[in-house]
Design a protein around this motif. Structure first.
Motif, PDB file in Angstrom:
ATOM      1  N   GLY A 130      54.257 -18.739  54.108  1.00 57.40           N
ATOM      2  CA  GLY A 130      54.707 -20.112  54.278  1.00 57.40           C
ATOM      3  C   GLY A 130      55.755 -20.492  53.258  1.00 57.40           C
ATOM      4  O   GLY A 130      56.145 -19.686  52.419  1.00 57.40           O
ATOM      5  N   TRP A 155      53.186 -24.448  64.766  1.00 60.91           N
ATOM      6  CA  TRP A 155      54.379 -24.536  63.917  1.00 60.91           C
ATOM      7  C   TRP A 155      55.487 -23.549  64.253  1.00 60.91           C
ATOM      8  O   TRP A 155      56.547 -23.611  63.664  1.00 60.91           O
ATOM      9  N   ASN A 197      52.961 -24.348  56.476  1.00 61.52           N
ATOM     10  CA  ASN A 197      52.115 -23.208  56.791  1.00 61.52           C
ATOM     11  C   ASN A 197      51.786 -22.343  55.570  1.00 61.52           C
ATOM     12  O   ASN A 197      51.823 -21.126  55.646  1.00 61.52           O
ATOM     13  N   LYS A 240      42.785 -26.258  55.252  1.00 57.38           N
ATOM     14  CA  LYS A 240      43.856 -26.689  56.145  1.00 57.38           C
ATOM     15  C   LYS A 240      43.699 -28.156  56.516  1.00 57.38           C
ATOM     16  O   LYS A 240      42.641 -28.748  56.314  1.00 57.38           O
ATOM     17  N   ASN A 270      49.865 -27.570  56.113  1.00 59.24           N
ATOM     18  CA  ASN A 270      51.081 -28.256  56.516  1.00 59.24           C
ATOM     19  C   ASN A 270      51.000 -29.697  56.095  1.00 59.24           C
ATOM     20  O   ASN A 270      50.058 -30.390  56.465  1.00 59.24           O
ATOM     21  N   GLY A 321      47.117 -21.885  55.766  1.00 58.29           N
ATOM     22  CA  GLY A 321      48.150 -22.490  56.584  1.00 58.29           C
ATOM     23  C   GLY A 321      48.165 -23.995  56.415  1.00 58.29           C
ATOM     24  O   GLY A 321      47.805 -24.749  57.315  1.00 58.29           O
TER      25      GLY A 321
END
Lengths: 298, 278
Positions: free
Chosen positions: B81, B277, B25, B235, B41, B39
């Motif tokens: 994050g 998340w 994130n 993202k 991941n 964000g």
């Protein structure tokens, strides 16, 4: 025409020019790796001279011990200046950084005036440095010869350091591109500190040498100004250029003295000639003989 | 299709020992206002080649610089994050520490030190390892890239392909566990791209180095990758094994240059999908 005087002056020029070259290298080292124009380089040199001299005269230390101590002191001094004064200025406009180094130069001048006094002081005659040896019919003081040898040694060490050692390569990498250097695991902060330490240390050595050759006095800081034309002639960011520039300025100074003494009788041409050269060079070759050309579009 | 991707994700999260790098994130802001990563991941498995694909300006290079903590120089900052490397938090470790711990970034445009020789470049690759046996290791690199050995001049005079090989060789000198590659195919002819990719594969297979590969050339990247992520606008919009993604209709259309009529991303279910998340 007095050819013997001319030769003598040329030899002087080469010897002094080498010393200018050494100081110019220190200047370029800081400029190249940290983009700081250090106007206090001359004061660094005087400080080195004073520290060594007071250790010898006041503390009665043997010269070599005093010299070693001076080296350590200057390296620490360089790091402290970098940490306290210049680190907070990273990323600030170049003009602020220049103002700060000019300020540092004035501050150091006054401080040294206060602590070490205003008079020129001589080193005790340790090496019989005033005795004269003859090179090809020219009389040269031993001190001059030693200064020439020491300059050459310093240059050789610089070459070796930047060519073959891990830290030297890291410094060149940082000078080339800080982000790339970081991506290789090089600490940019550490490199900056090292550049200042080496620069201050070597300037200090030059100061001691000048002190032995003539005498230590605050007016030796003029070398810091003389180094300017040398550096500009060579190109601001070239170490080789700094040496060549130093030699050119040294020889030129003495040539000017010769022409002045023999023909023109103006007086003082010795001090100003390098700056005329500076202006001419800037007009025809703005990046110096060896400098990188930066094309800036506005 | 959806079920398949889910299964792949489950796989990744099951065994945390296998994961060498995990980006959770992560949000990156430039100049305190420009939000570039929103964000992000992703997880890279140990011993695998993980590809991170996406168009220009999707934030791929920024992601790599965030992982290696090189953003400060560009006024960027990870504002939210965390990044975990080998199970430990590495979000705020300095770039030097990360290199010492075994993450090495091969920068976009290769990041060659052009005013130094090939050997000097290679030596600097081992900068973080003070006990390195440089001479022997450089010979080893030359056995991988015999062409470099003949080049004695400055690295700036090498051809693009040679520079890329030098960049990879320099990364090998650091003996990393994880290499991040930023567009190794950039500016190379198709034949050279093939060569570079086969070298990347060799690094992975022979030396067991995990690789996170950022590419625009999706076709080539998916061919050698084990897993892949597709990134858009800061993202991840799609992930899965390389095989799955290669067969995915949307990926085929947008990244592999096949497919029929044009559709908009917005109408695609898989692109709307976002993992939770928290």
């Amino acid at each position: 025409m007095n050819s013997e005087l001319l030769l003598q002056l040329l030899l002087n020029g080469i010897i002094v020019g080498m010393l200018y070259g050494v100081v110019a290298m220190c200047f370029v080292l800081i400029y190249k790796s940290t983009q700081v124009v250090n106007f206090a380089q001359g004061e660094f040199l005087v400080l080195g001279g004073w520290v060594c001299l007071s250790l010898v005269i006041q503390m009665g230390l043997p010269f070599f011990l005093a010299f070693l101590f001076t080296l350590v002191f200057m390296a620490i001094f360089g790091i402290v200046v970098q940490q306290i004064i210049l680190r907070p200025l990273i990323g600030e406009p170049i003009i602020s950084v220049i103002m700060v180094t000019i300020g540092l130069s004035i501050f150091m001048q006054s401080l040294m005036n206060w602590v070490f006094g205003n008079d020129a002081k001589r080193f005790p005659d340790i090496f019989g440095s005033l005795s004269v040896i003859s090179i090809g019919g020219l009389n040269v003081e031993t001190a001059y010869v030693m200064s020439l040898v020491l300059s050459l040694v310093i240059m050789a060490v610089f070459y070796f350091f930047f060519r073959f050692t891990r830290h030297g390569l890291a410094m060149r990498a940082t000078a080339f591109n800080q982000q790339i250097a970081q991506s290789l695991g090089i600490s940019v902060k550490q490199t900056f500190a090292m550049a200042w330490a080496i620069s201050a240390l070597v300037s200090g050595v030059a100061g001691v040498v000048m002190g032995i050759v003539s005498a230590v006095s605050n007016s030796l800081a003029f070398v810091g100004i003389k180094v300017f034309p040398a550096v500009i002639v060579g190109g601001l960011d070239s170490i080789v250029g700094a040496v060549v520039g130093g030699l050119i300025i040294g020889v030129l100074e003495n040539l000017a003295e010769f022409i002045d003494g023999e023909y023109l009788h103006i007086g003082n041409l010795y001090t100003i000639a390098p700056f005329y050269v500076l202006i001419i060079i800037l007009m025809i070759k703005p990046y110096g003989l060896f400098g990188t050309k930066d094309i800036e579009r506005i | 299709m959806l079920a398949q991707t889910d299964a792949a994700t489950m796989d990744v999260s099951e065994n945390s020992d296998d994961i060498i790098l995990s980006v959770n994130n992560v949000e990156v802001v430039f100049n305190e206002v420009i939000l570039v990563l929103r964000g992000l991941n992703l997880k890279a498995k140990r011993g695998n080649i993980t590809a991170l694909l996406g168009t220009n300006g999707a934030g791929k290079s920024t992601s790599l610089k965030a992982i290696t903590n090189l953003l400060a120089m560009e006024d960027g900052e990870v504002t939210r994050g965390s990044i975990e490397y080998e199970g430990e938090d590495a979000t705020h470790l300095g770039p030097e520490t990360l290199v010492r711990k075994g993450i090495f970034l091969v920068m976009e445009g290769r990041g060659i030190l052009q005013d130094m020789t090939v050997t000097e470049n290679l030596r600097l690759g081992a900068y973080s390892r003070s006990n390195a046996n440089i001479k022997a290791e450089i010979e080893q690199i030359y056995s991988y890239f015999p062409r470099l050995k003949e080049r004695t001049g400055l690295a700036g005079y090498l051809s693009g392909g040679e520079q890329q090989m030098l960049a990879i060789g320099r990364a090998m000198m650091a003996k990393p566990k994880l290499i991040l590659m930023d567009e190794p195919s950039m500016g190379l002819s198709p034949l050279l791209v093939k060569e570079v990719f086969s070298i990347i594969q060799r690094l992975n297979k022979e030396l067991g180095i995990s690789i996170l590969l950022v590419e625009q050339n999706a076709k080539m990247a998916l061919k050698i990758a084990d897993e892949a992520y597709i990134m858009e606008n800061g993202k991840i919009v799609l992930d899965g094994t390389a095989k799955e993604l290669m067969e995915n209709e949307d990926v085929k259309e947008f990244y592999l240059g096949g497919g029929g009529e044009r559709r908009s991303f917005k109408n695609l279910k898989s692109f709307k999908r976002r993992k939770r998340w928290l």
